[in-house]
Scaffold this active site. Structure first.
Site, PDB file in Angstrom:
ATOM      1  CE  LYS A 167      -5.170  -4.569   1.119  1.00 18.99           C
ATOM      2  NZ  LYS A 167      -4.297  -5.000   1.526  1.00 18.99           N
ATOM      3  CB  THR A 218      -0.327   3.340   7.805  1.00 16.31           C
ATOM      4  OG1 THR A 218       0.534   3.825   6.845  1.00 16.31           O
ATOM      5  CG2 THR A 218      -1.169   4.266   8.502  1.00 16.31           C
ATOM      6  N   GLY A 272       2.048  -2.252   7.241  1.00 19.21           N
ATOM      7  CA  GLY A 272       1.635  -3.552   7.663  1.00 19.21           C
ATOM      8  C   GLY A 272       0.192  -3.612   7.914  1.00 19.21           C
ATOM      9  CB  THR A 273      -2.733  -1.323   7.365  1.00 20.04           C
ATOM     10  OG1 THR A 273      -2.030  -0.495   5.992  1.00 20.04           O
ATOM     11  CG2 THR A 273      -2.485  -0.165   8.374  1.00 20.04           C
ATOM     12  N   GLY A 274      -2.027  -3.678   5.683  1.00 21.11           N
ATOM     13  CA  GLY A 274      -2.461  -4.780   4.700  1.00 21.11           C
ATOM     14  C   GLY A 274      -2.637  -6.292   5.129  1.00 21.11           C
ATOM     15  CB  CYS A 275       0.449  -8.053   6.870  1.00 22.72           C
ATOM     16  SG  CYS A 275       1.478  -7.521   5.415  1.00 22.72           S
TER      17      CYS A 275
HETATM   18  N1  LIG Z   1      -4.754   6.097   8.176  1.00 26.59           N
HETATM   19  C1  LIG Z   1      -5.604   4.979   8.070  1.00 26.59           C
HETATM   20  N2  LIG Z   1      -6.582   5.037   9.173  1.00 26.59           N
HETATM   21  C2  LIG Z   1      -7.455   4.168   9.137  1.00 26.59           C
HETATM   22  N3  LIG Z   1      -7.451   3.059   8.295  1.00 26.59           N
HETATM   23  C3  LIG Z   1      -6.382   2.860   7.382  1.00 26.59           C
HETATM   24  C4  LIG Z   1      -5.437   3.742   7.100  1.00 26.59           C
HETATM   25  N4  LIG Z   1      -4.645   3.472   6.380  1.00 26.59           N
HETATM   26  C5  LIG Z   1      -4.839   2.336   5.841  1.00 26.59           C
HETATM   27  N5  LIG Z   1      -6.235   1.996   6.690  1.00 26.59           N
HETATM   28  C6  LIG Z   1      -7.038   0.683   6.472  1.00 26.59           C
HETATM   29  O1  LIG Z   1      -5.905  -0.367   6.561  1.00 26.59           O
HETATM   30  C7  LIG Z   1      -6.196  -1.622   5.727  1.00 26.59           C
HETATM   31  C8  LIG Z   1      -5.292  -1.812   4.853  1.00 26.59           C
HETATM   32  O2  LIG Z   1      -5.320  -0.838   3.423  1.00 26.59           O
HETATM   33  P1  LIG Z   1      -3.960  -0.482   2.632  1.00 26.59           P
HETATM   34  O3  LIG Z   1      -3.084   0.445   3.528  1.00 26.59           O
HETATM   35  O4  LIG Z   1      -4.671   0.303   1.741  1.00 26.59           O
HETATM   36  O5  LIG Z   1      -3.290  -1.798   2.401  1.00 26.59           O
HETATM   37  P2  LIG Z   1      -1.775  -2.208   1.979  1.00 26.59           P
HETATM   38  O6  LIG Z   1      -1.240  -2.122   3.440  1.00 26.59           O
HETATM   39  O7  LIG Z   1      -1.970  -3.514   1.606  1.00 26.59           O
HETATM   40  O8  LIG Z   1      -1.358  -1.066   1.139  1.00 26.59           O
HETATM   41  C9  LIG Z   1      -7.668  -1.103   4.888  1.00 26.59           C
HETATM   42  O9  LIG Z   1      -8.928  -1.413   5.720  1.00 26.59           O
HETATM   43  C10 LIG Z   1      -7.579   0.622   5.134  1.00 26.59           C
HETATM   44  O10 LIG Z   1      -8.827   1.226   4.876  1.00 26.59           O
HETATM   45  C1  LIG Z   2       7.372  -9.258   4.052  1.00 27.69           C
HETATM   46  C2  LIG Z   2       6.549  -8.407   3.785  1.00 27.69           C
HETATM   47  N1  LIG Z   2       5.191  -8.774   3.383  1.00 27.69           N
HETATM   48  C3  LIG Z   2       4.165  -7.849   2.979  1.00 27.69           C
HETATM   49  C4  LIG Z   2       4.634  -6.586   3.139  1.00 27.69           C
HETATM   50  C5  LIG Z   2       3.456  -5.553   2.695  1.00 27.69           C
HETATM   51  O1  LIG Z   2       3.244  -4.602   3.725  1.00 27.69           O
HETATM   52  P1  LIG Z   2       3.315  -3.178   3.252  1.00 27.69           P
HETATM   53  O2  LIG Z   2       2.169  -3.078   2.270  1.00 27.69           O
HETATM   54  O3  LIG Z   2       2.500  -2.423   4.680  1.00 27.69           O
HETATM   55  O4  LIG Z   2       4.479  -2.707   2.961  1.00 27.69           O
HETATM   56  C6  LIG Z   2       5.950  -5.979   3.320  1.00 27.69           C
HETATM   57  N2  LIG Z   2       6.207  -4.712   3.449  1.00 27.69           N
HETATM   58  N3  LIG Z   2       6.982  -7.000   3.721  1.00 27.69           N
END
Ligand SMILES: Nc1ncnc2c1ncn2[C@@H]1O[C@H](COP(=O)(O)OP(=O)(O)O)[C@@H](O)[C@H]1O
Ligand SMILES: Cc1ncc(COP(=O)(O)O)c(N)n1
Length: 614
Positions: free
Chosen positions: A293, A326, A328-331
């Site tokens: 990602k 943003t 929680g996008t990954g979860c």
């Molecule tokens: N500002 C944004 N606009 C659109 N998509 C986003 C944005 N930020 C993250 N994403 C998307 O959200 C998903 C989670 O990515 P990311 O944020 O890198 O994960 P994590 O929360 O695990 O760090 C990916 O598909 C990424 O492309």
């Molecule tokens: C309990 C828990 N699980 C997962 C994440 C990761 O999420 P993020 O990468 O958006 O901080 C988090 N912050 N807290």
């Protein structure tokens, strides 16, 4: 709302509409509901408690909720004699509750089977709790709910967390994580397991053991290590667990840049090309599919993710939403993938849908403000709620809006050289209290455009705008509602499509039709033709007597229609039945050079007549 009991016959349309009407009255539709009900049958074996959760009634929309409620009553009971006690609690105001008895009628006897046989797609998330509810278990639950999938939860850690960061972590004892897993997996049919925060190597091992004992269709591993705020959620010892135990079992692994780098012994990932290489290397380590990602990719205009299925590399791009929300996008992304897999999608489909969902959810909630820290949560259901939030109309339908109801006619506008929006503007300025666009010979695209500009005019004057017949156009322009005839889409279907907030009017000529409109969840009825008219072909004239009969029978407010003009409006209002709220006119105002003047004249006549009746 006070305690009140009413008796209903349990039929699907009745159940939908009566309850949705009742909910609307109380305004609880906005709060979320926990509904418990009991089926009491003559045979005690068949008496049972049922729970029905509409934890976000706005999302499900009342009619859909009650549709599911109805479906959750075993079929045998639906036809049998018995009683249902329905208790509805408001989440916000728990001590407010009411009961409704619903009598079930029919001649079938209860069937012996009281088990539902519908299996719904099920994701189990094994993850940490986030008190701020932006990420973790809470994000997973919301994502699955938004994608229409059941989600059970095994909580591995409880974090004290908000928009500023992680203030504390309390890891759940390993044997208790195991107990939760056993409880779920030994009892329920889980399609897909999704993992998030796994704070210790012991918990990774427990998960591994349980997945061997209770195999599932797919395993989605989001290798959560560090939160976006930079706080450590799983230490280096867990890395080995991910590599050795989970990667080989995973159907897909979804690391962000930092996590991919950690899994690959610190290799630098700074460009899309680095992401491509990382995806291939992680695949070599045993994951069948890899999604690297790129949310944190520096200087990236798009949000780019790399998907590798062992054969093809896909560069998945979406627009990068400019927002602080943003967290929680990954979860969410991983849960959506799990949800789509549970529904039967292929891996590539699931990943694409999930990415699109995250983008849309971020876009819809880019301006919401929750918490004072640098990274806010987004709202998974915002798209569904947005009509309610963004609607320019603040209050629900007010029957007095029916006073002077202007209905457009494209032929008349053409004859006088008026555009739809000019004609509507003049009507509203002249005193029209509600407007309906009745455009029978217009291209859909032009209709939507015209409706949007009329909506702006009407909103500026606080006048509701309805669309005749075309539910799709009403939805497309977010009009205030629709008016439908007896041969158009059934009113209860229109209600299911439009949700509880929109105004629905139905044309009725008889008391029976008026009763049906009420049952179906309409807000008002239009009754006519009161006088003979050329505007509508083959339109039966009901006359003033017919109008009065329908008004007396109708439980809904009535607007009179058909051949009404300045010269004959007075006797209509003078029939003096309280629920006759006004007149609807077409040619009286639109078949004229100056729509504004004609509307003013009619307004004056109606005002005088109403004062005289009072
Ligand atoms: N500002 C944004 N606009 C659109 N998509 C986003 C944005 N930020 C993250 N994403 C998307 O959200 C998903 C989670 O990515 P990311 O944020 O890198 O994960 P994590 O929360 O695990 O760090 C990916 O598909 C990424 O492309
Ligand atoms: C309990 C828990 N699980 C997962 C994440 C990761 O999420 P993020 O990468 O958006 O901080 C988090 N912050 N807290």
């Amino acid at each position: 709302m006070s305690f009140g009991f009413s008796s209903y016959i349990l039929s699907e349309p009745l159940l939908r509409t009566d309850l949705s009407r009742w909910m609307k009255l109380d305004g609880w539709i906005k709060t979320g509901l926990l509904i418990r009900f009991r089926v009491e049958s003559e045979n005690p074996i068949h008496s049972q408690n049922y729970n029905f959760m509409a934890y976000d009634a706005q999302f499900l929309s009342t009619s859909l909720s009650f549709h599911s409620l109805y479906k959750s009553v075993p079929q045998g009971f639906r036809q049998s004699k018995g009683l249902i006690l329905l208790l509805v609690n408001s989440r916000i105001n728990r001590n407010k509750h009411t009961g409704i008895f619903m009598e079930m009628q029919g001649n079938g006897s209860p069937t012996t089977s009281n088990q539902s046989t519908i299996n719904i797609p099920h994701v189990l998330t094994v993850a940490g709790s986030d008190s701020g509810a932006g990420a973790g278990i809470q994000a997973d639950l919301k994502a699955c709910a938004a994608r229409g999938v059941y989600c059970s939860t095994v909580i591995t850690a409880v974090t004290a967390q908000n928009t500023a960061g992680v203030q504390g972590v309390n890891v759940v004892p390993e044997d208790f994580v195991a107990e939760q897993m056993k409880s779920v997996l030994s009892d329920m049919h889980v399609d897909v397991v999704k993992t998030g925060m796994l704070p210790s190597i012991g918990i990774v091992k427990i998960l591994h053991q349980h997945l061997r004992e209770y195999p599932v269709r797919a395993l989605v591993v989001d290798p959560v290590m560090v939160s976006t705020s930079g706080d450590v959620l799983a230490g280096p010892s867990v890395l080995a667990g991910f590599r050795e135990e989970l990667l080989p079992m995973a159907n897909i692994i979804t690391p962000n840049l930092k996590e991919a780098s950690a899994l690959l012994d610190g290799v630098k990932i700074k460009t899309v090309s680095d992401m491509r290489s990382a995806a291939k290397l992680l695949h070599d380590k045993g994951a069948r599919n890899v999604l690297v990602k790129g949310g944190d990719l520096p200087d990236s205009l798009d949000a780019v993710d790399i998907f590798f299925d062992g054969e093809h590399l896909y560069e998945l791009r979406s627009s990068r939403i400019k927002t602080r929300n943003t967290h929680g996008t990954g979860c969410t992304l991983a849960s959506c993938i799990a949800a789509e897999l549970a529904k039967g999608a292929s891996m590539l489909e699931a990943v694409k849908v999930a990415k699109c969902f995250v983008e849309t959810a971020l876009d819809y909630s880019k301006e919401i403000f929750i918490g004072n820290g640098p990274q806010g949560p987004f709202d998974h259901l915002m798209k569904l709620k947005s009509n309610a939030h963004n609607s320019g109309r603040q209050v629900r339908f007010n029957p007095s809006d029916l006073f002077l109801y202007a209905v457009t006619d494209s032929g008349m506008n053409r004859r006088w050289g008026h555009s739809i929006s000019d004609a509507v503007k003049a009507a509203v300025q002249g005193g029209a209290t509600i407007v309906q666009l009745r455009e029978k010979d217009i291209e859909t695209r032009d209709f939507v455009e015209a409706a949007k500009s009329c909506l702006q005019i009407c909103r500026a004057h606080g006048v509701p705008l309805l669309i005749n017949d075309r539910i799709d156009v009403a939805l497309a322009c977010d009009a205030d509602g629709v008016h439908i005839g007896q041969s158009d889409m059934p009113a209860h279907t229109a209600r299911a499509l439009l949700g509880p907030e929109k105004i629905i009017g139905v044309s009725c000529k008889t008391p029976e039709q008026a009763e049906q409109a009420w049952i179906a969840g309409a807000d008002y009825i239009g009754c006519g033709g009161v006088y003979p008219t050329n505007t509508k072909a083959n339109n039966l004239t009901v006359g003033l007597d017919g109008l009065k009969t329908v008004c007396l029978a109708s439980k809904l407010p009535v607007v009179a229609i058909g051949g009404i003009k300045v010269s004959n409006a007075r006797p209509v209002m003078e029939i003096g039945v309280p629920n006759l709220k006004g007149v609807a006119v077409v040619s009286a105002i639109f078949d004229s050079e100056c729509v504004l003047t004609e509307t003013r004249k009619l307004h004056a006549v109606l005002t005088e007549a109403t004062a005289a009746v009072k």
